[in-house]
Design a protein around this motif. Sequence first.
Motif, PDB file in Angstrom:
ATOM      1  N   PHE A  73       0.817  -1.211   0.000  1.00 22.84           N
ATOM      2  CA  PHE A  73       0.000   0.000   0.000  1.00 22.84           C
ATOM      3  C   PHE A  73       0.854   1.265   0.000  1.00 22.84           C
ATOM      4  CE2 PHE A  73      -2.570  -3.246   2.138  1.00 22.84           C
ATOM      5  CZ  PHE A  73      -3.771  -3.138   1.461  1.00 22.84           C
ATOM      6  N   ASP A  74       0.211   2.338  -0.423  1.00 22.25           N
ATOM      7  CA  ASP A  74       0.757   3.682  -0.284  1.00 22.25           C
ATOM      8  C   ASP A  74      -0.176   4.448   0.652  1.00 22.25           C
ATOM      9  OD1 ASP A  74       2.698   5.792  -1.348  1.00 22.25           O
ATOM     10  OD2 ASP A  74       0.755   6.752  -1.695  1.00 22.25           O
ATOM     11  N   PHE A  75       0.411   5.140   1.639  1.00 22.49           N
ATOM     12  CA  PHE A  75      -0.392   5.858   2.628  1.00 22.49           C
ATOM     13  C   PHE A  75      -0.474   7.336   2.266  1.00 22.49           C
ATOM     14  CE2 PHE A  75      -0.811   8.193   6.692  1.00 22.49           C
ATOM     15  CZ  PHE A  75      -1.994   7.634   7.150  1.00 22.49           C
ATOM     16  N   LEU A 114      -5.337   4.226   2.517  1.00 19.37           N
ATOM     17  CA  LEU A 114      -4.360   3.341   1.887  1.00 19.37           C
ATOM     18  C   LEU A 114      -4.801   3.012   0.471  1.00 19.37           C
ATOM     19  CD1 LEU A 114      -3.777   0.826   4.823  1.00 19.37           C
ATOM     20  CD2 LEU A 114      -2.149   2.534   4.004  1.00 19.37           C
ATOM     21  N   THR A 115      -3.866   3.112  -0.459  1.00 22.36           N
ATOM     22  CA  THR A 115      -4.134   2.753  -1.850  1.00 22.36           C
ATOM     23  C   THR A 115      -3.231   1.592  -2.235  1.00 22.36           C
ATOM     24  OG1 THR A 115      -4.667   5.044  -2.402  1.00 22.36           O
ATOM     25  CG2 THR A 115      -4.151   3.558  -4.236  1.00 22.36           C
ATOM     26  N   PRO A 116      -3.795   0.486  -2.732  1.00 23.31           N
ATOM     27  CA  PRO A 116      -2.940  -0.642  -3.121  1.00 23.31           C
ATOM     28  C   PRO A 116      -2.010  -0.265  -4.271  1.00 23.31           C
ATOM     29  CG  PRO A 116      -5.239  -1.334  -2.924  1.00 23.31           C
ATOM     30  CD  PRO A 116      -5.229   0.169  -2.888  1.00 23.31           C
ATOM     31  N   ILE A 117      -0.732  -0.580  -4.113  1.00 26.14           N
ATOM     32  CA  ILE A 117       0.221  -0.402  -5.213  1.00 26.14           C
ATOM     33  C   ILE A 117       0.646  -1.763  -5.766  1.00 26.14           C
ATOM     34  CG2 ILE A 117       1.070   1.852  -4.492  1.00 26.14           C
ATOM     35  CD1 ILE A 117       3.399   0.482  -3.117  1.00 26.14           C
ATOM     36  N   ASP A 172      -8.427  -5.695   3.239  1.00 31.49           N
ATOM     37  CA  ASP A 172      -8.119  -5.525   4.661  1.00 31.49           C
ATOM     38  C   ASP A 172      -7.756  -4.083   5.017  1.00 31.49           C
ATOM     39  OD1 ASP A 172      -8.460  -8.247   5.020  1.00 31.49           O
ATOM     40  OD2 ASP A 172      -6.326  -8.707   4.770  1.00 31.49           O
ATOM     41  N   ALA A 173      -7.509  -3.256   4.015  1.00 31.17           N
ATOM     42  CA  ALA A 173      -6.959  -1.913   4.239  1.00 31.17           C
ATOM     43  C   ALA A 173      -7.635  -1.125   5.365  1.00 31.17           C
ATOM     44  CB  ALA A 173      -6.985  -1.114   2.938  1.00 31.17           C
ATOM     45  N   VAL A 209       3.782  -4.457   4.322  1.00 34.79           N
ATOM     46  CA  VAL A 209       2.986  -4.430   5.552  1.00 34.79           C
ATOM     47  C   VAL A 209       3.423  -5.581   6.454  1.00 34.79           C
ATOM     48  CG1 VAL A 209       0.674  -4.600   6.544  1.00 34.79           C
ATOM     49  CG2 VAL A 209       1.021  -3.357   4.397  1.00 34.79           C
ATOM     50  N   ILE A 210       3.756  -5.250   7.703  1.00 34.64           N
ATOM     51  CA  ILE A 210       4.186  -6.243   8.686  1.00 34.64           C
ATOM     52  C   ILE A 210       3.042  -6.469   9.675  1.00 34.64           C
ATOM     53  CG2 ILE A 210       5.988  -6.904  10.316  1.00 34.64           C
ATOM     54  CD1 ILE A 210       6.973  -6.241   7.463  1.00 34.64           C
ATOM     55  N   PRO A 211       2.459  -7.676   9.709  1.00 32.36           N
ATOM     56  CA  PRO A 211       1.345  -7.939  10.631  1.00 32.36           C
ATOM     57  C   PRO A 211       1.793  -7.898  12.092  1.00 32.36           C
ATOM     58  CG  PRO A 211       1.382  -9.545   8.840  1.00 32.36           C
ATOM     59  CD  PRO A 211       2.688  -8.800   8.788  1.00 32.36           C
ATOM     60  N   PRO A 212       0.851  -7.736  13.013  1.00 30.23           N
ATOM     61  CA  PRO A 212       1.179  -7.737  14.444  1.00 30.23           C
ATOM     62  C   PRO A 212       1.876  -9.035  14.856  1.00 30.23           C
ATOM     63  CG  PRO A 212      -1.063  -6.971  14.095  1.00 30.23           C
ATOM     64  CD  PRO A 212      -0.577  -7.477  12.775  1.00 30.23           C
ATOM     65  N   GLY A 213       2.925  -8.890  15.650  1.00 27.11           N
ATOM     66  CA  GLY A 213       3.643 -10.049  16.163  1.00 27.11           C
ATOM     67  C   GLY A 213       4.675 -10.626  15.223  1.00 27.11           C
ATOM     68  N   GLU A 214       4.673 -10.210  13.962  1.00 27.40           N
ATOM     69  CA  GLU A 214       5.588 -10.813  12.990  1.00 27.40           C
ATOM     70  C   GLU A 214       6.988 -10.219  13.099  1.00 27.40           C
ATOM     71  OE1 GLU A 214       5.848 -10.800   8.205  1.00 27.40           O
ATOM     72  OE2 GLU A 214       4.138 -11.857   9.069  1.00 27.40           O
ATOM     73  N   VAL A 215       7.990 -11.074  12.847  1.00 31.70           N
ATOM     74  CA  VAL A 215       9.381 -10.631  12.810  1.00 31.70           C
ATOM     75  C   VAL A 215       9.745 -10.293  11.368  1.00 31.70           C
ATOM     76  CG1 VAL A 215      11.787 -11.302  13.168  1.00 31.70           C
ATOM     77  CG2 VAL A 215      10.053 -11.943  14.854  1.00 31.70           C
ATOM     78  N   PHE A 216      10.158  -9.066  11.161  1.00 31.19           N
ATOM     79  CA  PHE A 216      10.584  -8.593   9.845  1.00 31.19           C
ATOM     80  C   PHE A 216      12.030  -9.015   9.605  1.00 31.19           C
ATOM     81  CE2 PHE A 216      13.281  -5.373   7.888  1.00 31.19           C
ATOM     82  CZ  PHE A 216      12.710  -5.183   6.645  1.00 31.19           C
TER      83      PHE A 216
END
Length: 438
Positions: free
Chosen positions: A141-143, A150-153, A197-198, A236-243
């Motif tokens: 997305f672009d914010f 949010l716009t999907p890119i 989901d945006a 986009v990094i979901p909650p709890g995820e390790v980048f």
Amino acid sequence: PVRDAKLALRGLQVEVTPAQTGREVDIAATRELLYERIASLSGGEVELVVHETPPRIPNVCEARVLVETMIGSPLTLDPRAEDLAPWTLDRAAIADMLVIRQVKQDDGRVELEVGLDQGKLRAYIEEIARQIERAPRDARFDFDEVTGTLTPIVHSQEGRVLDVDEAVRLVNAQVATANRVVILPIVIIRPRVADEDAPHLGIKELVSEATTSFKGSSAGRARNIQLAASRFHGLVIPPGEVFSFNEHLGEVSAEAGYEESLIIWGDRTRREPGGGVCQVSTTAFRAAFWGGYPIVERHPHTFRVSWYEPPVGFDATVYPPAVDFKFQNDTPYHLLIETETDMAAGTVTFRFYSTKTGRTVEMEGPIEENVVPHGPPIYEEDPTLPKGTVKQVEWARDGMDVIIYRIIKQDGKVIKREKFFSRYKPWCDVFKVGTKEE
């Protein structure tokens, strides 16, 4: 002699050999009858004593019907997907897989069992599975900071895999029936982040950012920075995820578009595709640092690098796949990463968008300890440079230990004080001295 009924397949033709009951004259018993007749001086016929042996397989009618059904017409394997055409298991392919076995029953009878070679069938299904398999793709997305939308890119895409075991079971079950279409059991894998989901991601404001300068870099290094930074834009990094920086960076090679530039290798620098990528990982590290996100993995460079100072001790090197930079999104909200590379200004920026949690970050340091002065200049002959030419290729830096503390506050109260330690080796000036004769 006794002969079992036989069933064979010649190409696509079914051949049947009928059964035959075995007959054997019992010579001894017949001789006794003759002796008795002679002894009694009576005439007439003496019947031969014959023993019959029934065949173990008296007929193959059912098996023949089954084989003819199996190879009678092609079997269609339908994925029911717009971008995938059905696969056809033609008559010859079915015949090639066909197996006819004799199976002894508990009562001693022998029956023919008709089926498919499971090894060949599984290999065929697994090849189809490879063609069907598709990894899910998360939306990017672009914010818009003005509207907060949010716009999907990059649009999300569902992943899919074929349930091979179930597909094998279905083919085995249907190949012997008049139903010549098998619906392939494809399992759909939803992306972690989909376009729709945006509105529910909790991405609504800037929570941290970092900018570093690469002004004065070679053109190749600058383009490498721009390319590497683009790999993370819209992620986009979901909650709890390790980048993982390396996971999203992907391959670093000339084939991937990277140019040769200087990298640190051992105790020297050398030219290699991807020089400058550490500028991007360092910028990402700083954005995560200022956002208060837990740093899972971070490695300082072996030597101090001018591009990342000041402050000293605030860098993060990567060298895929062994050396990575990782942090965790420990908030209940999704985290959007946006990157911007300003080639004119020579800067690269990471911006993190999410929902603020009330925590703030402060830095203490850097604290420099155990300084090791750099050694004298090193002069090396270079046959590619004209004689008399002296070119500096490395710039001296003192070695030292550096400590930075990150103080994280929640609603104004200190909740964590973290130590980031870096040890740098001393680095000498290095000059190339030309020896090439004109």
